[in-house]
Design a protein around this motif. Structure first.
Motif, mmCIF file in Angstrom:
data_model
loop_
_atom_site.group_PDB
_atom_site.id
_atom_site.type_symbol
_atom_site.label_atom_id
_atom_site.label_comp_id
_atom_site.label_asym_id
_atom_site.label_seq_id
_atom_site.Cartn_x
_atom_site.Cartn_y
_atom_site.Cartn_z
ATOM 1 N N LEU A 118 0.842 -1.199 -0.046
ATOM 2 C CA LEU A 118 0.048 -0.076 0.102
ATOM 3 C C LEU A 118 1.009 1.440 0.009
ATOM 4 O O LEU A 118 2.033 1.235 0.865
ATOM 5 N N LEU A 119 0.694 2.078 -0.926
ATOM 6 C CA LEU A 119 1.019 3.412 -0.816
ATOM 7 C C LEU A 119 0.141 4.666 -0.454
ATOM 8 O O LEU A 119 -0.762 4.740 -1.150
ATOM 9 N N ASP A 120 0.490 5.159 0.585
ATOM 10 C CA ASP A 120 -0.253 6.355 0.824
ATOM 11 C C ASP A 120 0.382 7.683 0.595
ATOM 12 O O ASP A 120 1.366 7.881 0.863
ATOM 13 N N VAL A 121 -0.353 8.553 -0.257
ATOM 14 C CA VAL A 121 0.210 9.982 -0.515
ATOM 15 C C VAL A 121 -0.709 10.880 0.296
ATOM 16 O O VAL A 121 -1.875 11.059 0.025
ATOM 17 N N ILE A 122 -0.068 11.475 1.412
ATOM 18 C CA ILE A 122 -0.717 12.495 2.434
ATOM 19 C C ILE A 122 -0.359 13.889 2.302
ATOM 20 O O ILE A 122 0.914 13.910 2.358
ATOM 21 N N ASP A 123 -1.443 14.653 1.959
ATOM 22 C CA ASP A 123 -0.898 16.013 2.209
ATOM 23 C C ASP A 123 -1.504 16.688 3.282
ATOM 24 O O ASP A 123 -2.591 16.073 3.950
ATOM 25 N N GLN A 124 -1.326 18.052 3.663
ATOM 26 C CA GLN A 124 -1.798 18.739 4.516
ATOM 27 C C GLN A 124 -2.466 19.835 3.996
ATOM 28 O O GLN A 124 -2.396 20.989 4.486
ATOM 29 N N GLY A 125 -3.286 19.577 2.859
ATOM 30 C CA GLY A 125 -3.960 20.828 1.976
ATOM 31 C C GLY A 125 -5.280 21.167 2.648
ATOM 32 O O GLY A 125 -5.852 20.697 3.758
ATOM 33 N N VAL A 126 -5.941 21.695 2.112
ATOM 34 C CA VAL A 126 -7.452 22.037 2.293
ATOM 35 C C VAL A 126 -8.469 21.160 2.486
ATOM 36 O O VAL A 126 -9.485 21.439 3.110
ATOM 37 N N GLY A 127 -8.125 19.973 2.032
ATOM 38 C CA GLY A 127 -9.123 18.730 2.286
ATOM 39 C C GLY A 127 -10.301 18.859 1.184
ATOM 40 O O GLY A 127 -10.497 19.972 0.678
ATOM 41 N N ILE A 128 -11.021 18.172 1.254
ATOM 42 C CA ILE A 128 -12.191 18.022 0.416
ATOM 43 C C ILE A 128 -13.509 17.617 1.418
ATOM 44 O O ILE A 128 -13.683 17.121 2.317
ATOM 45 N N ALA A 129 -14.654 18.527 0.961
ATOM 46 C CA ALA A 129 -15.774 18.232 1.655
ATOM 47 C C ALA A 129 -16.451 17.041 1.514
ATOM 48 O O ALA A 129 -16.341 16.253 0.829
ATOM 49 N N LYS A 130 -17.030 16.659 2.684
ATOM 50 C CA LYS A 130 -17.287 15.326 2.648
ATOM 51 C C LYS A 130 -18.256 14.708 1.783
ATOM 52 O O LYS A 130 -18.165 13.751 1.243
ATOM 53 N N HIS A 131 -19.192 15.572 1.257
ATOM 54 C CA HIS A 131 -20.240 15.581 0.379
ATOM 55 C C HIS A 131 -19.502 15.373 -1.151
ATOM 56 O O HIS A 131 -20.352 14.987 -1.929
ATOM 57 N N ASP A 132 -18.489 15.966 -1.263
ATOM 58 C CA ASP A 132 -17.756 15.943 -2.341
ATOM 59 C C ASP A 132 -17.042 14.636 -2.808
ATOM 60 O O ASP A 132 -16.659 14.121 -3.828
ATOM 61 N N VAL A 133 -16.521 14.081 -1.709
ATOM 62 C CA VAL A 133 -15.559 12.872 -1.533
ATOM 63 C C VAL A 133 -16.117 11.898 -2.622
ATOM 64 O O VAL A 133 -15.242 11.056 -3.539
ATOM 65 N N GLY A 178 -4.608 -2.711 -12.893
ATOM 66 C CA GLY A 178 -5.184 -3.945 -11.961
ATOM 67 C C GLY A 178 -4.843 -3.205 -10.528
ATOM 68 O O GLY A 178 -4.848 -4.015 -9.575
ATOM 69 N N HIS A 179 -4.586 -2.026 -10.439
ATOM 70 C CA HIS A 179 -4.326 -1.459 -9.021
ATOM 71 C C HIS A 179 -5.644 -0.834 -8.522
ATOM 72 O O HIS A 179 -6.598 -0.531 -9.221
ATOM 73 N N SER A 180 -5.892 -0.674 -7.070
ATOM 74 C CA SER A 180 -7.086 -0.080 -6.531
ATOM 75 C C SER A 180 -6.464 1.423 -5.944
ATOM 76 O O SER A 180 -5.535 1.551 -5.346
ATOM 77 N N LEU A 181 -7.417 2.267 -6.311
ATOM 78 C CA LEU A 181 -7.194 3.714 -5.889
ATOM 79 C C LEU A 181 -8.238 4.237 -5.046
ATOM 80 O O LEU A 181 -9.394 4.116 -5.511
ATOM 81 N N THR A 182 -7.931 4.603 -3.813
ATOM 82 C CA THR A 182 -9.127 5.138 -2.933
ATOM 83 C C THR A 182 -8.496 6.607 -2.362
ATOM 84 O O THR A 182 -7.502 6.733 -2.507
ATOM 85 N N LEU A 183 -9.522 7.376 -1.705
ATOM 86 C CA LEU A 183 -9.353 8.548 -1.410
ATOM 87 C C LEU A 183 -10.043 8.842 -0.012
ATOM 88 O O LEU A 183 -11.247 8.419 0.065
ATOM 89 N N THR A 184 -9.150 9.289 0.774
ATOM 90 C CA THR A 184 -10.196 10.050 2.162
ATOM 91 C C THR A 184 -9.531 11.280 2.414
ATOM 92 O O THR A 184 -8.508 11.443 2.100
ATOM 93 N N SER A 185 -10.518 12.120 3.078
ATOM 94 C CA SER A 185 -10.148 13.428 3.207
ATOM 95 C C SER A 185 -10.914 14.032 4.202
ATOM 96 O O SER A 185 -12.056 13.737 4.600
ATOM 97 N N GLU A 186 -10.463 15.187 4.869
ATOM 98 C CA GLU A 186 -11.096 15.888 6.046
ATOM 99 C C GLU A 186 -10.764 17.284 5.759
ATOM 100 O O GLU A 186 -9.665 17.817 5.694
ATOM 101 N N LYS A 187 -11.781 18.188 5.619
ATOM 102 C CA LYS A 187 -11.682 19.432 5.078
ATOM 103 C C LYS A 187 -11.022 20.230 6.291
ATOM 104 O O LYS A 187 -11.168 19.916 7.515
ATOM 105 N N GLY A 188 -10.045 20.953 5.724
ATOM 106 C CA GLY A 188 -9.285 21.944 6.456
ATOM 107 C C GLY A 188 -7.903 21.039 7.183
ATOM 108 O O GLY A 188 -7.215 21.555 8.059
ATOM 109 N N VAL A 189 -8.050 19.661 7.000
ATOM 110 C CA VAL A 189 -6.728 18.925 7.643
ATOM 111 C C VAL A 189 -6.137 18.339 6.548
ATOM 112 O O VAL A 189 -4.663 18.406 6.358
ATOM 113 N N GLY A 190 -6.528 17.624 5.386
ATOM 114 C CA GLY A 190 -5.757 17.125 4.501
ATOM 115 C C GLY A 190 -6.325 16.132 3.821
ATOM 116 O O GLY A 190 -7.500 15.678 4.045
ATOM 117 N N THR A 191 -5.514 15.348 2.733
ATOM 118 C CA THR A 191 -6.107 14.284 1.917
ATOM 119 C C THR A 191 -5.399 13.154 1.957
ATOM 120 O O THR A 191 -4.144 13.454 1.568
#
Length: 349
Positions: free
Chosen positions: A269-284, A319-332
């Motif tokens: 597993l490879l996690d690419v973690i940023d400390q950006g603006v994040g994404i609104a929950k309803h947009d994820v 053949g890889h899996s790509l998923t995303l989690t995010s919290e607004k104001g915290v990062g993605t």
């Protein structure tokens, strides 16, 4: 039309005539052995009676099939209308089965055609949006070049370089999207060191990291994490994730971008973690849809809504899996799962 009707039933007609003749001969021979004879008129009458039944059957069959044959004949001559098979009443059970098969094939064809039409429309829409998106940098670069010549200001030249990077990323995105139609023809399964690929991308984009004040951190040792993939397309996938993280990270604020490798059950597993603006929950749930920019798209002019769509499409093709989690104001956090069902297995089937 009548000729075609009779030709289709020629075997039945011949078999009926042979059967009738054989029955007549057997009947005649039977009475001959009994030292008695059958009048020829009786034999002819029996034969004609059988022939009458055959003709009656042919007439009834023709009347029942006439409308069906007429429509088929008109259709083959180019005189028919669309929707022929939906509106036609089939005279036999076999014909109705054939009709149902044709309906199913047509439905599948129409579904595929609609899919290709939608894909083409999306591509055209993106090209139009991209061209419009590139008009602003063209004008800005022209003005900045003129100002730089007059003032000899290095800051202006740096701004020109920034605009040029936007050009480069836009062009690369356009080219990769155009190649998706031939994705399967351009794959090569190979053993890839993920750390090496990540380090190469970070090195290529080091000026972007420096200018934006974002610090990359790679958690993992080189020569440990290997997967089977296509290195060229894997680089494109990771580049889109990195560009997104850079774009939405706070600028010149000392933010970090972390590349974290870990081993799961039969997975890397490879996690690419940023400390950006994040994404609104309803947009994820919609971030992988083409052209979707959500709330962030209204705040950042560089948003095209195609980067994550391209990344998701490539990941699926590899053949890889790509998923995303995010919290607004915290990062993605974007996670790529390299499972045992990799491109290596897919290309060796």
């Amino acid at each position: 039309m009548i000729r075609a009707f009779l030709l289709d039933r020629l075997a039945v007609i011949i078999l009926f005539m042979l059967n009738t003749a054989l029955a007549t001969v057997v009947f005649h021979l039977f009475f001959s052995t009994k030292e008695s004879s059958v009048e020829r008129g009786v034999v002819a009458y029996a034969f004609l009676l059988c022939l009458f039944l055959l003709v009656t059957w042919l007439i009834v069959e023709y009347v029942r099939s006439r409308r069906y044959l007429k429509k088929l004949y008109e259709y083959t001559k180019g005189e028919g209308q669309d929707g022929l098979f939906e509106n036609m009443h089939m005279p036999t059970y076999e014909a109705r089965l054939w009709q149902e098969g044709q309906w199913q094939q047509r439905r599948k064809y129409e579904e595929k055609l609609d899919m290709y039409i939608r894909a083409h429309e999306q591509q055209q829409l993106f090209f139009n949006q991209w061209v419009h998106h590139m008009k602003t940098p063209v004008s800005v670069i022209s003005l900045l070049v003129q100002q730089g010549k007059n003032d000899g200001n290095d800051t202006v030249l740096d701004e020109i370089s920034d605009e040029n990077d936007r050009f480069r990323h836009g062009l690369e995105l356009l080219l990769h999207l155009a190649r998706l139609d031939h994705f399967a023809m351009d794959l090569k399964a190979e053993k890839v060191d993920i750390i090496t690929v990540i380090s190469s991308i970070v090195n290529e984009e080091k000026r972007q990291f420096i200018r934006r004040g974002v610090f990359p951190e790679i958690q993992g040792e080189r020569g440990v994490y290997f997967v089977y993939s296509d290195e060229k397309w894997l680089r494109v996938l990771l580049q889109q994730i990195v560009f997104n993280a850079l774009k939405y990270s706070p600028q010149q604020a000392g933010a970090k971008m972390t590349f974290k490798l870990r081993e799961g059950k039969s997975q890397i597993l490879l996690d690419v973690i940023d400390q950006g603006v994040g994404i609104a929950k309803h947009d994820v749930p919609r971030v992988f849809e083409p052209f979707f920019t959500g709330e962030n798209g209204r705040k950042f002019q560089e948003s095209t809504g195609m980067g994550l769509y391209l990344a998701k499409t490539i990941a699926k093709g590899l053949g890889h899996s790509l998923t995303l989690t995010s919290e607004k104001g915290v990062g993605t956090t974007v996670t790529i799962a390299f499972s045992s069902k990799t491109l290596h297995n897919m290309t060796t089937l």
